[in-house]
Design a protein around this motif. Structure first.
Motif, PDB file in Angstrom:
ATOM      1  N   ASP A  94       0.860  -1.185   0.000  1.00  0.00           N
ATOM      2  CA  ASP A  94       0.000   0.000   0.000  1.00  0.00           C
ATOM      3  C   ASP A  94       0.894   1.231   0.000  1.00  0.00           C
ATOM      4  O   ASP A  94       1.427   1.621   1.036  1.00  0.00           O
ATOM      5  CB  ASP A  94      -0.912  -0.005   1.232  1.00  0.00           C
ATOM      6  CG  ASP A  94      -1.986   1.077   1.176  1.00  0.00           C
ATOM      7  OD1 ASP A  94      -1.717   2.132   0.582  1.00  0.00           O
ATOM      8  OD2 ASP A  94      -3.065   0.860   1.733  1.00  0.00           O
ATOM      9  N   LEU A  95       1.060   1.857  -1.174  1.00  0.00           N
ATOM     10  CA  LEU A  95       1.916   3.040  -1.282  1.00  0.00           C
ATOM     11  C   LEU A  95       1.379   4.194  -0.455  1.00  0.00           C
ATOM     12  O   LEU A  95       2.145   4.928   0.175  1.00  0.00           O
ATOM     13  CB  LEU A  95       2.036   3.466  -2.743  1.00  0.00           C
ATOM     14  CG  LEU A  95       3.196   2.886  -3.546  1.00  0.00           C
ATOM     15  CD1 LEU A  95       3.005   3.181  -5.023  1.00  0.00           C
ATOM     16  CD2 LEU A  95       4.524   3.452  -3.055  1.00  0.00           C
ATOM     17  N   THR A  96       0.079   4.373  -0.443  1.00  0.00           N
ATOM     18  CA  THR A  96      -0.516   5.481   0.306  1.00  0.00           C
ATOM     19  C   THR A  96      -0.203   5.349   1.789  1.00  0.00           C
ATOM     20  O   THR A  96       0.181   6.314   2.452  1.00  0.00           O
ATOM     21  CB  THR A  96      -2.035   5.532   0.086  1.00  0.00           C
ATOM     22  OG1 THR A  96      -2.290   5.689  -1.309  1.00  0.00           O
ATOM     23  CG2 THR A  96      -2.657   6.678   0.847  1.00  0.00           C
ATOM     24  N   ASP A  97      -0.338   4.159   2.318  1.00  0.00           N
ATOM     25  CA  ASP A  97      -0.052   3.929   3.727  1.00  0.00           C
ATOM     26  C   ASP A  97       1.432   4.109   4.014  1.00  0.00           C
ATOM     27  O   ASP A  97       1.826   4.651   5.051  1.00  0.00           O
ATOM     28  CB  ASP A  97      -0.504   2.529   4.133  1.00  0.00           C
ATOM     29  CG  ASP A  97      -0.527   2.338   5.640  1.00  0.00           C
ATOM     30  OD1 ASP A  97      -1.064   3.226   6.337  1.00  0.00           O
ATOM     31  OD2 ASP A  97      -0.004   1.315   6.121  1.00  0.00           O
ATOM     32  N   SER A  98       2.287   3.679   3.074  1.00  0.00           N
ATOM     33  CA  SER A  98       3.732   3.804   3.271  1.00  0.00           C
ATOM     34  C   SER A  98       4.187   5.255   3.267  1.00  0.00           C
ATOM     35  O   SER A  98       5.225   5.584   3.855  1.00  0.00           O
ATOM     36  CB  SER A  98       4.477   3.026   2.178  1.00  0.00           C
ATOM     37  OG  SER A  98       4.181   1.647   2.250  1.00  0.00           O
ATOM     38  N   ALA A  99       3.440   6.136   2.598  1.00  0.00           N
ATOM     39  CA  ALA A  99       3.794   7.553   2.553  1.00  0.00           C
ATOM     40  C   ALA A  99       3.305   8.321   3.778  1.00  0.00           C
ATOM     41  O   ALA A  99       3.619   9.501   3.938  1.00  0.00           O
ATOM     42  CB  ALA A  99       3.229   8.200   1.287  1.00  0.00           C
ATOM     43  N   ARG A 100       2.539   7.649   4.646  1.00  0.00           N
ATOM     44  CA  ARG A 100       2.021   8.309   5.838  1.00  0.00           C
ATOM     45  C   ARG A 100       3.117   8.407   6.896  1.00  0.00           C
ATOM     46  O   ARG A 100       3.803   7.444   7.193  1.00  0.00           O
ATOM     47  CB  ARG A 100       0.829   7.507   6.381  1.00  0.00           C
ATOM     48  CG  ARG A 100       0.274   7.998   7.700  1.00  0.00           C
ATOM     49  CD  ARG A 100      -0.947   7.165   8.109  1.00  0.00           C
ATOM     50  NE  ARG A 100      -0.681   5.741   8.010  1.00  0.00           N
ATOM     51  CZ  ARG A 100      -0.054   5.034   8.978  1.00  0.00           C
ATOM     52  NH1 ARG A 100       0.382   5.639  10.068  1.00  0.00           N
ATOM     53  NH2 ARG A 100       0.132   3.731   8.829  1.00  0.00           N
ATOM     54  N   GLY A 114       6.999  10.102   2.903  1.00  0.00           N
ATOM     55  CA  GLY A 114       6.216  11.325   3.054  1.00  0.00           C
ATOM     56  C   GLY A 114       7.045  12.570   2.817  1.00  0.00           C
ATOM     57  O   GLY A 114       6.582  13.538   2.201  1.00  0.00           O
ATOM     58  N   VAL A 117       7.547  13.069  -0.956  1.00  0.00           N
ATOM     59  CA  VAL A 117       6.355  13.640  -1.586  1.00  0.00           C
ATOM     60  C   VAL A 117       6.261  15.133  -1.302  1.00  0.00           C
ATOM     61  O   VAL A 117       5.974  15.942  -2.205  1.00  0.00           O
ATOM     62  CB  VAL A 117       5.092  12.907  -1.101  1.00  0.00           C
ATOM     63  CG1 VAL A 117       3.834  13.583  -1.647  1.00  0.00           C
ATOM     64  CG2 VAL A 117       5.125  11.433  -1.511  1.00  0.00           C
ATOM     65  N   ASP A 124       5.523  10.350  -8.545  1.00  0.00           N
ATOM     66  CA  ASP A 124       4.674   9.228  -8.909  1.00  0.00           C
ATOM     67  C   ASP A 124       5.421   7.943  -8.568  1.00  0.00           C
ATOM     68  O   ASP A 124       6.667   7.931  -8.489  1.00  0.00           O
ATOM     69  CB  ASP A 124       4.316   9.259 -10.394  1.00  0.00           C
ATOM     70  CG  ASP A 124       3.175   8.294 -10.738  1.00  0.00           C
ATOM     71  OD1 ASP A 124       2.334   8.040  -9.854  1.00  0.00           O
ATOM     72  OD2 ASP A 124       3.130   7.812 -11.884  1.00  0.00           O
ATOM     73  N   TYR A 126       5.020   3.263  -8.380  1.00  0.00           N
ATOM     74  CA  TYR A 126       4.292   2.022  -8.578  1.00  0.00           C
ATOM     75  C   TYR A 126       5.032   0.932  -7.827  1.00  0.00           C
ATOM     76  O   TYR A 126       6.276   0.847  -7.881  1.00  0.00           O
ATOM     77  CB  TYR A 126       4.214   1.655 -10.057  1.00  0.00           C
ATOM     78  CG  TYR A 126       3.482   0.359 -10.335  1.00  0.00           C
ATOM     79  CD1 TYR A 126       2.096   0.293 -10.283  1.00  0.00           C
ATOM     80  CD2 TYR A 126       4.183  -0.810 -10.631  1.00  0.00           C
ATOM     81  CE1 TYR A 126       1.413  -0.894 -10.531  1.00  0.00           C
ATOM     82  CE2 TYR A 126       3.518  -2.001 -10.885  1.00  0.00           C
ATOM     83  CZ  TYR A 126       2.131  -2.035 -10.824  1.00  0.00           C
ATOM     84  OH  TYR A 126       1.462  -3.218 -11.055  1.00  0.00           O
ATOM     85  N   ARG A 311      -0.572   4.821 -14.157  1.00  0.00           N
ATOM     86  CA  ARG A 311       0.537   5.613 -13.632  1.00  0.00           C
ATOM     87  C   ARG A 311       1.115   6.505 -14.736  1.00  0.00           C
ATOM     88  O   ARG A 311       0.740   6.430 -15.900  1.00  0.00           O
ATOM     89  CB  ARG A 311       1.638   4.718 -13.051  1.00  0.00           C
ATOM     90  CG  ARG A 311       1.201   3.687 -12.022  1.00  0.00           C
ATOM     91  CD  ARG A 311       0.217   4.214 -11.015  1.00  0.00           C
ATOM     92  NE  ARG A 311       0.649   5.451 -10.365  1.00  0.00           N
ATOM     93  CZ  ARG A 311      -0.138   6.255  -9.685  1.00  0.00           C
ATOM     94  NH1 ARG A 311      -1.442   5.977  -9.606  1.00  0.00           N
ATOM     95  NH2 ARG A 311       0.326   7.329  -9.101  1.00  0.00           N
TER      96      ARG A 311
END
Length: 340
Positions: A94-100, A114, A117, A124, A126, A311
Motif C-alpha cells: 500500500d503506497l498510500t499507507d507507506s507515505a504516511r 512522506g 512527496v 509518482d 508504482y 501511472r
C-alpha cells in the motif's frame, strides 16, 4: 551502471547502484551539484538534498538491486532535477499507507516517503509485493508542474559509459510527436548517431511521421546510422500515425489489457535507400503508446501489472525497463498517452 564518482551528470542522466551509505552520500552530493549547475534556488537545492537522501536511504534499507537515475530537467521557463529510484523487491502492498508519517518497517521515524512527496514538484510511484518499486520525482525551481503526457529513459550496456539508445518528443503546432532511436552498435559512436537523430528531429519541419523519418534518414548520412521510429498520437482523430525503420518495437495498449504491435520496415536510417511507409492505428483516450529498442525483450504484457496503465508514462517506462531490459545491450523505453 557507473561507479559513484564526482563525474558531471549528462543530459541522458547517470545511473548509480545504491548499496551502501557511502553511495547514498555521493548521490546526494551529485544531486546538489546538478541543482546548482541548473540555477535552482538554495531552498530548492535543500529540498533536493532531502529527496536524494531519503530515496537512497530507502534503497539501502529496504530494496534488492536498488539503482537510481539522476538527470537534469530542462523546460522552456524552468529547470530542475529528476530522480528515478528502481528496485526488484520486496515491494509495498500500500503506497498510500507507506507515505504516511509514522509508518515504518525498520524501526525508524517513518517519514521518508512522506518527506519525498512533500519536497517534490512532481511525484509518482508504482509498487507490487514481490516485484519491487519504482519512484519518480522531480524537484523544480517552480513548485507547480503539469502532469507529463510522455516519459522515457535509457540505460547503457554494462561496461559502456553511454547508451546508444535515445528518445525525444516535441510539440509543433497541433502535432505531438515522439522519437525512439537505437544507434548502430554500442558506445560513443552509437550515441553520436542517436544524438544526431535527436537534434534533427527537434529541428525537423512540422510534417507527418513518414516525412520526418525521411528527414532523419538524410540527416544521419554522416553517422554509422540508427534504427528509429516516429509516432504521432492524434486524440482528436482517434489515431496514432507511425513510421519506423529497423528494430524499434511499438505497441498500443488499452486499459483493458489489449495490445497491438506496430509495423516498422527493415532498414537503417542514414544508409542505403530504405522504404519508408506510414501506418495509422486506432488510438483513443484510453490508449497508451509504448516504444522500445531491442535491448528490451518484447514478451512483456502490461496486463501483468495491475494498475500500472494508470501511472505516469515515466513510471511505466521505468517498470518495463527494469523487468524486460537486458544487460548485454543498450536499452531504452518511451511511453506516451493521448491525454496529459
Amino acid at each position: 551502471m557507473v561507479p559513484v564518482t564526482a563525474q558531471p551528470v549528462a543530459d541522458r542522466g547517470t545511473w548509480f547502484r545504491v548499496e551502501s551509505g557511502s553511495a547514498g552520500s555521493a548521490v546526494r552530493r551529485a544531486a546538489e551539484r546538478l541543482g546548482g549547475q541548473l540555477g535552482l534556488p538554495d531552498g530548492r537545492i535543500a529540498d533536493l538534498a532531502i529527496v536524494a537522501a531519503e530515496l537512497t536511504s530507502n534503497l539501502i534499507k529496504h530494496a534488492e538491486d536498488g539503482v537510481l537515475l539522476l538527470r537534469p530537467v530542462r523546460r522552456e521557463l524552468d529547470a530542475g532535477v529528476e530522480l528515478v529510484a528502481v528496485d526488484s523487491g520486496p515491494g509495498m502492498a500500500d503506497l498510500t499507507d507507506s507515505a504516511r508519517d509514522g509508518h515504518s518497517t525498520t524501526g525508524t521515524l517513518g517519514i521518508g516517503l512522506g518527506a519525498i512527496v512533500r519536497q517534490s514538484s512532481w511525484f509518482d510511484a508504482y509498487s507490487r509485493p514481490g516485484r519491487g518499486t519504482v519512484i519518480a520525482v522531480q524537484v523544480l525551481a517552480d513548485p507547480e508542474t503539469e502532469r507529463p503526457w510522455v516519459g522515457g529513459l535509457t540505460r547503457p550496456l554494462t561496461g559502456e559509459p553511454v547508451s546508444g539508445d535515445g528518445y525525444a518528443w516535441r510539440v509543433v503546432g497541433e502535432r505531438r510527436q515522439v522519437l525512439v532511436t537505437d544507434g548502430l552498435g554500442h558506445g560513443p559512436l552509437a550515441a553520436a548517431a542517436s544524438d544526431a537523430a535527436l537534434t534533427a528531429f527537434r529541428a525537423a519541419p512540422a510534417s507527418s511521421p513518414a516525412d520526418v523519418v525521411g528527414h532523419l534518414h538524410r540527416a544521419l548520412s554522416h553517422t554509422r546510422g540508427a534504427a528509429l521510429a516516429v509516432a504521432e498520437p492524434d486524440p482528436a482523430a482517434g489515431l496514432l500515425r507511425y513510421a519506423g525503420l529497423g528494430n524499434i518495437a511499438g505497441v498500443v495498449t488499452t486499459r483493458d489489457g489489449r495490445q497491438r504491435g506496430l509495423v516498422s520496415l527493415p532498414g537503417i536510417a542514414g544508409h542505403q535507400r530504405p522504404t519508408i511507409r506510414q501506418y495509422d492505428y486506432p488510438f483513443d483516450a484510453d490508449s497508451l503508446l509504448i516504444m522500445h529498442s531491442d535491448g528490451v525483450v518484447d514478451r512483456w504484457r502490461l496486463a501483468d501489472y495491475p494498475g500500472l496503465v494508470g501511472r505516469s508514462p515515466l513510471v511505466v517506462a521505468a517498470t518495463l525497463l527494469r523487468d524486460a531490459g537486458v544487460r548485454r545491450d543498450d536499452a531504452g523505453v518511451l511511453v506516451a498517452r493521448s491525454w496529459p
